[in-house]
Structures are given as structure tokens and as C-alpha cells.
Design a protein around this motif. Structure first.
Motif, PDB file in Angstrom:
ATOM      1  N   LEU A 210      -9.083  -2.664 -19.446  1.00 37.11           N
ATOM      2  CA  LEU A 210      -9.910  -1.576 -19.960  1.00 37.11           C
ATOM      3  C   LEU A 210      -9.140  -0.270 -19.973  1.00 37.11           C
ATOM      4  O   LEU A 210      -9.204   0.502 -20.931  1.00 37.11           O
ATOM      5  CB  LEU A 210     -11.153  -1.440 -19.082  1.00 37.11           C
ATOM      6  N   LEU A 211      -8.390  -0.019 -18.902  1.00 39.66           N
ATOM      7  CA  LEU A 211      -7.652   1.242 -18.803  1.00 39.66           C
ATOM      8  C   LEU A 211      -6.293   1.149 -19.469  1.00 39.66           C
ATOM      9  O   LEU A 211      -5.555   2.122 -19.491  1.00 39.66           O
ATOM     10  CB  LEU A 211      -7.477   1.627 -17.338  1.00 39.66           C
ATOM     11  N   ASN A 212      -5.954  -0.032 -19.951  1.00 41.15           N
ATOM     12  CA  ASN A 212      -4.675  -0.224 -20.627  1.00 41.15           C
ATOM     13  C   ASN A 212      -3.519   0.204 -19.722  1.00 41.15           C
ATOM     14  O   ASN A 212      -2.626   0.947 -20.132  1.00 41.15           O
ATOM     15  CB  ASN A 212      -4.645   0.573 -21.928  1.00 41.15           C
ATOM     16  N   ALA A 213      -3.572  -0.253 -18.470  1.00 44.88           N
ATOM     17  CA  ALA A 213      -2.581   0.177 -17.492  1.00 44.88           C
ATOM     18  C   ALA A 213      -1.214  -0.373 -17.854  1.00 44.88           C
ATOM     19  O   ALA A 213      -1.044  -1.575 -18.012  1.00 44.88           O
ATOM     20  CB  ALA A 213      -2.980  -0.303 -16.097  1.00 44.88           C
TER      21      ALA A 213
ATOM     22  N   PHE B  13       0.835  -1.203   0.000  1.00 45.40           N
ATOM     23  CA  PHE B  13       0.000   0.000   0.000  1.00 45.40           C
ATOM     24  C   PHE B  13       0.867   1.249   0.000  1.00 45.40           C
ATOM     25  O   PHE B  13       0.556   2.237  -0.664  1.00 45.40           O
ATOM     26  CB  PHE B  13      -0.904  -0.019   1.228  1.00 45.40           C
ATOM     27  N   ILE B  14       1.982   1.214   0.747  1.00 42.97           N
ATOM     28  CA  ILE B  14       2.821   2.414   0.862  1.00 42.97           C
ATOM     29  C   ILE B  14       3.715   2.570  -0.360  1.00 42.97           C
ATOM     30  O   ILE B  14       3.920   3.676  -0.855  1.00 42.97           O
ATOM     31  CB  ILE B  14       3.655   2.338   2.155  1.00 42.97           C
ATOM     32  N   PHE B  15       4.240   1.457  -0.894  1.00 46.82           N
ATOM     33  CA  PHE B  15       5.292   1.579  -1.893  1.00 46.82           C
ATOM     34  C   PHE B  15       4.778   1.652  -3.317  1.00 46.82           C
ATOM     35  O   PHE B  15       5.464   2.195  -4.179  1.00 46.82           O
ATOM     36  CB  PHE B  15       6.281   0.414  -1.782  1.00 46.82           C
ATOM     37  N   LYS B  16       3.609   1.108  -3.601  1.00 50.12           N
ATOM     38  CA  LYS B  16       3.181   1.072  -4.994  1.00 50.12           C
ATOM     39  C   LYS B  16       2.681   2.442  -5.433  1.00 50.12           C
ATOM     40  O   LYS B  16       2.191   3.231  -4.617  1.00 50.12           O
ATOM     41  CB  LYS B  16       2.088   0.025  -5.194  1.00 50.12           C
ATOM     42  N   ARG B  17       2.823   2.713  -6.718  1.00 47.98           N
ATOM     43  CA  ARG B  17       2.416   4.006  -7.252  1.00 47.98           C
ATOM     44  C   ARG B  17       1.158   3.901  -8.088  1.00 47.98           C
ATOM     45  O   ARG B  17       0.501   4.889  -8.356  1.00 47.98           O
ATOM     46  CB  ARG B  17       3.546   4.587  -8.101  1.00 47.98           C
ATOM     47  N   ASN B  18       0.864   2.696  -8.566  1.00 48.52           N
ATOM     48  CA  ASN B  18      -0.307   2.513  -9.417  1.00 48.52           C
ATOM     49  C   ASN B  18      -1.544   2.344  -8.546  1.00 48.52           C
ATOM     50  O   ASN B  18      -1.553   1.558  -7.605  1.00 48.52           O
ATOM     51  CB  ASN B  18      -0.087   1.263 -10.279  1.00 48.52           C
ATOM     52  N   ILE B  19      -2.585   3.083  -8.867  1.00 49.81           N
ATOM     53  CA  ILE B  19      -3.756   3.093  -7.976  1.00 49.81           C
ATOM     54  C   ILE B  19      -4.445   1.726  -7.949  1.00 49.81           C
ATOM     55  O   ILE B  19      -4.985   1.314  -6.922  1.00 49.81           O
ATOM     56  CB  ILE B  19      -4.706   4.234  -8.403  1.00 49.81           C
TER      57      ILE B  19
ATOM     58  N   ARG C  41      -8.277  12.367 -15.398  1.00 52.43           N
ATOM     59  CA  ARG C  41      -6.927  12.866 -15.236  1.00 52.43           C
ATOM     60  C   ARG C  41      -5.935  12.219 -16.194  1.00 52.43           C
ATOM     61  O   ARG C  41      -4.799  12.671 -16.302  1.00 52.43           O
ATOM     62  CB  ARG C  41      -6.449  12.667 -13.805  1.00 52.43           C
ATOM     63  N   GLY C  42      -6.351  11.115 -16.831  1.00 50.06           N
ATOM     64  CA  GLY C  42      -5.473  10.493 -17.805  1.00 50.06           C
ATOM     65  C   GLY C  42      -4.261   9.811 -17.227  1.00 50.06           C
ATOM     66  O   GLY C  42      -3.282   9.586 -17.931  1.00 50.06           O
ATOM     67  N   THR C  43      -4.283   9.474 -15.945  1.00 50.49           N
ATOM     68  CA  THR C  43      -3.142   8.785 -15.355  1.00 50.49           C
ATOM     69  C   THR C  43      -3.633   7.863 -14.240  1.00 50.49           C
ATOM     70  O   THR C  43      -4.696   8.082 -13.663  1.00 50.49           O
ATOM     71  CB  THR C  43      -2.124   9.773 -14.779  1.00 50.49           C
TER      72      THR C  43
END
Lengths: 100, 166
Positions: B76-79, A22-28, A87-89
Motif C-alpha cells: 500500500l505504501l509502495n515501500a 531493531f537497532i540497525f534497520k532504517r525502515n519503520i 511525512r512522505g517517508t
């Protein structure tokens, strides 16, 4: 028979790894998976105590936790889709409107 | 070493390896597959604890429904792969050993503090007892969960809808 304390130790390790992720990952999305991992670790502790105390209430609680996790996954992933669209990210460090 | 302990050790090693792999993988789809490994090995542990119903629900709901939802959203989001942010050298060389030590210490003390909880001798808990408890004592919370799921369904629909018509 396996001592109950083994299960509880494994549950603690899995919960700790969930916190680390939870702390280290950057991808939601991965952060969301870390939350699921922590829920699973708690479920293991519930079932282990249910076995140790010879009572079934622990398993009933695990059932409810799984149902709530399913609802949470549906709403959470919908929120993630909205964030990605607006937000596109997917990087949580880029979602910082409140800072500016 | 009894066969049960051997099975427990194998499943526990699988679960921990899956959780570590979830942290180390850079691509979200690999993290999702690692999480599925964790969930399947946890289902095995529930079987070992004599909770057949919970093991089946774990496979069907967690390994099936929830993880399919995750994989679906990732595709879907192509992550793509995570961007690497610069982690300080201190975090890498001090943080990782300290974290491992902390985890092992917590596990050790929990195992030690609860070691007096002896496992009850082969007292099997049937799914029938569980369902009796669920539908007698916990029937109101059980019915409430159906509302919860309905509201979650509506919430997900409202959130994910495209607002382009008007």
C-alpha cells in the motif's frame, strides 16, 4: 528428546537478532517486524518452559501474547500509514520533528 | 543423534537463517518473507515440543493474519529499498564479530544454566487440557482480549481514516 536448554539458547539467539534488526534497520516497517521477531523468541521460551515444567500456563500465556501481538500489529501499522501520509517517508531518520 | 534432534537442528537453522536474512535484506518485502520463514519454523518447533494448538495458532495468526497485514501495508505504501546510510568502518569490522560473539556467549550460558531441566518423558499435553485451563481459570483475561481487539480495531480505523470530508 531434545534438551530444553537447546530451545532456550535458540530463543536467546532469535531475541538477540531481533534486537540487532531493531537497532540497525532504517525502515519503520522492518523495525516493526523486528519487534514481532522478539515476541516470537519469547513465545518459544514460554512453550519450552511449559514443556520442561509440565505445566500448561506457559501455553496459555503464549496464546495471550499472540492475541496482543495481533492487536499491536493492527494499531502499529495504522500509525505507520499515518506517518507515511503526513511525512512522505518511511525512514526513521527523517522522522525527527522533536529534534528541530 | 536422535531424529528429534535432527529435526530440531534443521528447524533452528531455518529460523536463524530467516532472522539473519531479515537483517540483511534491503527491501522490506524480502524482510517480510524472511520473517514468514522464521514463523513457520517456529511452528514446527512448537509441534516438536508437543504444543499442537499453539503451532496451529502460530501458523494461522502470525503466518497468516499478521504477515498478510504487513505485506499489505508494504504494498500500500509502495515501500522501496532502504536508503544506505554510511555505517562507519569500525562498526562493520568490530561490531559484527563482537555481536556474533555476544549472541553465542548468551546462548551458551543460557543453555548451560538450564541444562539441569531435563525434558519430561513423553508426557503428552492435549489441546483439551489447554482449553479447560483457558476457559476455567483464565476465562476473565480471555474475555478481556475481545475488548482489546475491539479497541484495537476502532483505533486502527480512526488512525487510518482520511480526514478530507469536512
Amino acid at each position: 528428546m531434545v534438551p530444553i536448554s537447546y530451545y532456550l539458547a535458540l530463543s536467546a539467539v532469535l531475541f538477540g537478532l531481533g534486537v540487532v534488526a531493531f537497532i540497525f534497520k532504517r525502515n519503520i516497517i522492518t523495525i516493526f517486524m523486528a519487534i514481532e521477531l522478539m515476541l516470537n523468541a519469547v513465545n518459544l521460551a514460554f512453550v519450552a518452559f511449559s514443556r520442561a515444567l509440565g505445566q500448561l500456563q506457559g501455553q496459555v500465556f503464549v496464546f495471550f501474547v499472540i492475541v496482543v501481538a495481533a492487536a499491536e500489529a493492527a494499531v502499529g501499522l495504522a500509525i505507520i500509514i499515518v506517518i507515511a501520509r503526513n511525512r512522505g517517508t518511511l525512514n526513521v531518520e527523517r522522522v525527527d520533528s522533536l529534534k528541530h | 543423534m536422535t531424529p528429534q534432534i535432527a529435526v530440531f537442528l534443521v528447524l533452528a537453522a531455518m529460523a536463524v537463517a530467516g532472522a539473519v536474512s531479515l537483517i540483511l535484506q534491503r527491501h522490506p518485502i524480502h524482510s517480510a518473507l524472511s520473517l514468514i520463514v522464521v514463523m513457520v519454523s517456529l511452528a514446527g518447533l512448537y509441534l516438536l515440543l508437543g504444543a499442537e494448538f499453539i503451532a496451529a495458532v502460530q501458523i494461522i495468526v502470525y503466518g497468516g493474519a499478521i504477515m498478510v497485514l504487513f505485506v499489505f501495508v508494504i504494498m500500500l505504501l509502495n515501500a522501496g529499498e532502504e536508503e544506505r546510510t554510511n555505517v562507519s568502518r569500525m562498526a562493520r569490522f568490530v561490531g559484527v564479530p563482537l555481536g556474533v560473539m555476544f549472541l553465542l556467549e548468551v546462548a551458551y550460558w543460557i543453555a548451560r544454566a538450564t541444562s539441569h531441566l531435563a525434558p519430561p518423558a513423553a508426557q503428552l499435553v492435549s489441546t483439551r487440557d489447554l482449553s479447560t485451563l483457558l476457559f476455567r481459570e483464565y476465562v476473565f483475561p480471555f474475555e478481556l482480549t475481545s475488548f482489546l481487539i475491539l479497541i484495537a480495531l476502532l483505533g486502527a480505523l480512526v488512525l487510518a481514516r482520511r480526514e478530507d470530508s469536512d
